[in-house]
Scaffold this motif. Structure first.
Motif, PDB file in Angstrom:
ATOM      1  N   GLN A  83       0.848  -1.190   0.000  1.00 25.63           N
ATOM      2  CA  GLN A  83       0.000   0.000   0.000  1.00 25.63           C
ATOM      3  C   GLN A  83       0.882   1.238   0.000  1.00 25.63           C
ATOM      4  OE1 GLN A  83      -3.427   0.238   2.651  1.00 25.63           O
ATOM      5  NE2 GLN A  83      -3.058  -1.884   3.272  1.00 25.63           N
ATOM      6  N   ILE A  84       0.432   2.254  -0.736  1.00 25.53           N
ATOM      7  CA  ILE A  84       1.068   3.570  -0.714  1.00 25.53           C
ATOM      8  C   ILE A  84       0.039   4.529  -0.132  1.00 25.53           C
ATOM      9  CG2 ILE A  84       2.046   5.456  -2.083  1.00 25.53           C
ATOM     10  CD1 ILE A  84       2.752   3.268  -4.226  1.00 25.53           C
ATOM     11  N   ILE A  85       0.418   5.178   0.941  1.00 21.73           N
ATOM     12  CA  ILE A  85      -0.466   6.137   1.596  1.00 21.73           C
ATOM     13  C   ILE A  85       0.033   7.531   1.262  1.00 21.73           C
ATOM     14  CG2 ILE A  85      -1.437   6.922   3.797  1.00 21.73           C
ATOM     15  CD1 ILE A  85      -2.047   3.930   2.903  1.00 21.73           C
ATOM     16  N   PHE A  86      -0.795   8.304   0.559  1.00 21.86           N
ATOM     17  CA  PHE A  86      -0.454   9.686   0.231  1.00 21.86           C
ATOM     18  C   PHE A  86      -1.233  10.591   1.182  1.00 21.86           C
ATOM     19  CE2 PHE A  86      -1.157  13.393  -2.879  1.00 21.86           C
ATOM     20  CZ  PHE A  86      -0.084  14.086  -2.355  1.00 21.86           C
ATOM     21  N   LEU A  87      -0.508  11.223   2.100  1.00 14.38           N
ATOM     22  CA  LEU A  87      -1.134  12.149   3.042  1.00 14.38           C
ATOM     23  C   LEU A  87      -1.232  13.521   2.376  1.00 14.38           C
ATOM     24  CD1 LEU A  87       0.584  11.052   6.370  1.00 14.38           C
ATOM     25  CD2 LEU A  87      -1.705  10.487   5.536  1.00 14.38           C
ATOM     26  N   ASP A  88      -2.366  13.763   1.765  1.00 12.29           N
ATOM     27  CA  ASP A  88      -2.622  15.020   1.052  1.00 12.29           C
ATOM     28  C   ASP A  88      -3.385  15.975   1.976  1.00 12.29           C
ATOM     29  OD1 ASP A  88      -2.741  16.897  -0.942  1.00 12.29           O
ATOM     30  OD2 ASP A  88      -4.368  15.915  -2.041  1.00 12.29           O
ATOM     31  N   ILE A  89      -2.753  16.264   3.092  1.00 12.75           N
ATOM     32  CA  ILE A  89      -3.345  17.130   4.113  1.00 12.75           C
ATOM     33  C   ILE A  89      -3.347  18.584   3.597  1.00 12.75           C
ATOM     34  CG2 ILE A  89      -3.095  17.912   6.528  1.00 12.75           C
ATOM     35  CD1 ILE A  89      -3.764  14.845   6.124  1.00 12.75           C
ATOM     36  N   PRO A  90      -4.422  19.338   3.855  1.00 11.06           N
ATOM     37  CA  PRO A  90      -4.481  20.714   3.353  1.00 11.06           C
ATOM     38  C   PRO A  90      -3.283  21.567   3.808  1.00 11.06           C
ATOM     39  CG  PRO A  90      -6.623  20.033   4.166  1.00 11.06           C
ATOM     40  CD  PRO A  90      -5.650  18.947   4.544  1.00 11.06           C
ATOM     41  N   PHE A  91      -2.894  22.468   2.928  1.00  6.65           N
ATOM     42  CA  PHE A  91      -1.735  23.334   3.134  1.00  6.65           C
ATOM     43  C   PHE A  91      -1.777  24.060   4.486  1.00  6.65           C
ATOM     44  CE2 PHE A  91       0.265  27.506   2.752  1.00  6.65           C
ATOM     45  CZ  PHE A  91       1.544  27.152   2.355  1.00  6.65           C
ATOM     46  N   ARG A  92      -2.901  24.652   4.821  1.00  7.33           N
ATOM     47  CA  ARG A  92      -3.003  25.421   6.089  1.00  7.33           C
ATOM     48  C   ARG A  92      -2.800  24.532   7.312  1.00  7.33           C
ATOM     49  NH1 ARG A  92      -7.551  30.083   5.985  1.00  7.33           N
ATOM     50  NH2 ARG A  92      -6.393  31.466   4.606  1.00  7.33           N
ATOM     51  N   LYS A  93      -3.343  23.346   7.258  1.00  6.55           N
ATOM     52  CA  LYS A  93      -3.193  22.420   8.389  1.00  6.55           C
ATOM     53  C   LYS A  93      -1.730  22.006   8.536  1.00  6.55           C
ATOM     54  CE  LYS A  93      -5.267  18.746  10.829  1.00  6.55           C
ATOM     55  NZ  LYS A  93      -6.597  18.442  11.234  1.00  6.55           N
ATOM     56  N   ARG A  94      -1.059  21.748   7.417  1.00  6.13           N
ATOM     57  CA  ARG A  94       0.369  21.405   7.463  1.00  6.13           C
ATOM     58  C   ARG A  94       1.167  22.569   8.051  1.00  6.13           C
ATOM     59  NH1 ARG A  94      -0.232  19.843   1.752  1.00  6.13           N
ATOM     60  NH2 ARG A  94       1.252  21.499   1.312  1.00  6.13           N
ATOM     61  N   THR A  95       0.823  23.785   7.654  1.00  4.82           N
ATOM     62  CA  THR A  95       1.520  24.972   8.160  1.00  4.82           C
ATOM     63  C   THR A  95       1.366  25.063   9.676  1.00  4.82           C
ATOM     64  OG1 THR A  95       1.145  26.129   6.068  1.00  4.82           O
ATOM     65  CG2 THR A  95       1.680  27.489   7.980  1.00  4.82           C
ATOM     66  N   TRP A  96       0.165  24.864  10.171  1.00  2.97           N
ATOM     67  CA  TRP A  96      -0.087  24.909  11.603  1.00  2.97           C
ATOM     68  C   TRP A  96       0.703  23.812  12.325  1.00  2.97           C
ATOM     69  CZ3 TRP A  96      -0.984  27.820  15.382  1.00  2.97           C
ATOM     70  CH2 TRP A  96      -1.478  27.343  16.595  1.00  2.97           C
ATOM     71  N   ARG A  97       0.750  22.632  11.744  1.00  4.76           N
ATOM     72  CA  ARG A  97       1.497  21.532  12.349  1.00  4.76           C
ATOM     73  C   ARG A  97       2.999  21.834  12.413  1.00  4.76           C
ATOM     74  NH1 ARG A  97      -1.154  16.108   9.609  1.00  4.76           N
ATOM     75  NH2 ARG A  97      -3.066  16.083  10.839  1.00  4.76           N
ATOM     76  N   ILE A  98       3.519  22.526  11.423  1.00  6.55           N
ATOM     77  CA  ILE A  98       4.939  22.917  11.428  1.00  6.55           C
ATOM     78  C   ILE A  98       5.217  23.818  12.632  1.00  6.55           C
ATOM     79  CG2 ILE A  98       6.681  24.302  10.223  1.00  6.55           C
ATOM     80  CD1 ILE A  98       5.385  23.218   7.572  1.00  6.55           C
ATOM     81  N   VAL A  99       4.317  24.767  12.877  1.00  5.09           N
ATOM     82  CA  VAL A  99       4.474  25.678  14.022  1.00  5.09           C
ATOM     83  C   VAL A  99       4.423  24.890  15.326  1.00  5.09           C
ATOM     84  CG1 VAL A  99       3.413  27.612  15.275  1.00  5.09           C
ATOM     85  CG2 VAL A  99       3.538  27.665  12.763  1.00  5.09           C
ATOM     86  N   LEU A 100       3.426  24.027  15.470  1.00  4.53           N
ATOM     87  CA  LEU A 100       3.293  23.240  16.701  1.00  4.53           C
ATOM     88  C   LEU A 100       4.503  22.332  16.927  1.00  4.53           C
ATOM     89  CD1 LEU A 100      -0.473  22.193  16.667  1.00  4.53           C
ATOM     90  CD2 LEU A 100       0.639  23.921  18.086  1.00  4.53           C
ATOM     91  N   ARG A 101       4.976  21.702  15.859  1.00  7.46           N
ATOM     92  CA  ARG A 101       6.138  20.820  15.977  1.00  7.46           C
ATOM     93  C   ARG A 101       7.355  21.605  16.461  1.00  7.46           C
ATOM     94  NH1 ARG A 101       8.399  18.454  10.635  1.00  7.46           N
ATOM     95  NH2 ARG A 101       6.632  17.072  10.750  1.00  7.46           N
ATOM     96  N   PHE A 102       7.590  22.760  15.893  1.00  7.86           N
ATOM     97  CA  PHE A 102       8.750  23.567  16.274  1.00  7.86           C
ATOM     98  C   PHE A 102       8.682  23.939  17.760  1.00  7.86           C
ATOM     99  CE2 PHE A 102      11.061  27.676  16.467  1.00  7.86           C
ATOM    100  CZ  PHE A 102      12.315  27.211  16.107  1.00  7.86           C
ATOM    101  N   ILE A 103       7.511  24.328  18.220  1.00  6.52           N
ATOM    102  CA  ILE A 103       7.334  24.684  19.638  1.00  6.52           C
ATOM    103  C   ILE A 103       7.596  23.457  20.516  1.00  6.52           C
ATOM    104  CG2 ILE A 103       5.636  25.379  21.384  1.00  6.52           C
ATOM    105  CD1 ILE A 103       4.381  27.165  19.129  1.00  6.52           C
ATOM    106  N   ARG A 104       7.020  22.313  20.142  1.00 11.60           N
ATOM    107  CA  ARG A 104       7.235  21.090  20.927  1.00 11.60           C
ATOM    108  C   ARG A 104       8.710  20.683  20.944  1.00 11.60           C
ATOM    109  NH1 ARG A 104       2.268  19.191  18.324  1.00 11.60           N
ATOM    110  NH2 ARG A 104       3.577  17.956  16.936  1.00 11.60           N
ATOM    111  N   GLN A 105       9.398  20.866  19.845  1.00 11.42           N
ATOM    112  CA  GLN A 105      10.821  20.530  19.796  1.00 11.42           C
ATOM    113  C   GLN A 105      11.642  21.481  20.661  1.00 11.42           C
ATOM    114  OE1 GLN A 105      11.547  20.503  15.566  1.00 11.42           O
ATOM    115  NE2 GLN A 105      10.973  18.342  15.384  1.00 11.42           N
ATOM    116  N   LEU A 106      11.318  22.760  20.626  1.00 12.40           N
ATOM    117  CA  LEU A 106      12.030  23.722  21.469  1.00 12.40           C
ATOM    118  C   LEU A 106      11.827  23.423  22.950  1.00 12.40           C
ATOM    119  CD1 LEU A 106      11.510  27.163  19.678  1.00 12.40           C
ATOM    120  CD2 LEU A 106      13.580  25.761  19.753  1.00 12.40           C
ATOM    121  N   LEU A 107      10.612  22.975  23.290  1.00  9.55           N
ATOM    122  CA  LEU A 107      10.293  22.635  24.674  1.00  9.55           C
ATOM    123  C   LEU A 107      10.758  21.226  25.047  1.00  9.55           C
ATOM    124  CD1 LEU A 107       6.684  24.141  24.854  1.00  9.55           C
ATOM    125  CD2 LEU A 107       8.799  25.106  25.806  1.00  9.55           C
ATOM    126  N   LYS A 108      11.389  20.541  24.091  1.00 13.88           N
ATOM    127  CA  LYS A 108      11.907  19.175  24.272  1.00 13.88           C
ATOM    128  C   LYS A 108      10.798  18.161  24.586  1.00 13.88           C
ATOM    129  CE  LYS A 108      16.572  20.587  25.292  1.00 13.88           C
ATOM    130  NZ  LYS A 108      16.963  20.873  23.950  1.00 13.88           N
TER     131      LYS A 108
END
Length: 169
Positions: A83-108
């Protein structure tokens, strides 16, 4: 079971791959780790021969989940996958996730394969735009060859539905 998960930065590839690997008790590989050797002093790009060898070593296993944004040199993985899973998540949602990930990484709270710097953070936004405008159309054409095994998931609900279906076998 051999599952290849693809999508942009922030699409949830790693999160989904970890869940699948845990549920099915199979190996999990990130294509970034085929491309790069991570070292304390910085990442070093592997030679194509090394990268390709690492991919082949992974796909020769009986079961696996591979995830990444790379499909230009990974045809063998796409071919071997069930199986090939293509996660075609909307652009805005991906952008928000990038912000959240960066914050979580900074907070370890979340571990990263890289040093979470503002430079990388900015690059992720550029990669997100590049994926949407340049890479996604290439993915869609390439997936025509594998249409019987490609599952395009656009929402968290679709991802959860696919995961539940996978559990039921």
């Amino acid at each position: 079971m051999k599952i290849y998960i693809v999508g942009s930065v922030g699409s949830g590839k790693t999160t989904l791959a970890r869940k699948v690997a845990r549920k099915l008790q199979i190996a999990h590989f990130e294509t970034d780790n085929f491309v790069w050797t991570h070292q304390p002093t910085g990442d070093i790009r592997n030679e194509p021969e090394v990268r390709d060898y690492l991919l082949l070593e992974a796909i020769n296993r009986d079961a696996w989940v591979i995830e990444g944004v790379h499909i230009d040199w990974t045809d063998a993985g796409l071919e071997e996958s069930d199986q090939i899973i293509f996660l075609d998540i909307p652009f805005r949602k991906r952008t928000w996730r990038i912000v959240l990930r960066f914050i979580r990484q900074l907070l370890k709270i979340e571990k990263a394969n890289y040093q979470p710097t503002f430079t990388i953070f900015r690059r992720m936004f550029k990669w997100n735009i590049y994926f949407e405008n340049e890479m996604k159309p290439v993915f869609l054409v390439k997936f025509n060859k594998y249409e019987k095994k490609v599952h395009t998931l656009r929402t968290d609900k679709e991802v959860e539905g696919w995961l539940n279906q996978l559990e039921r076998g």
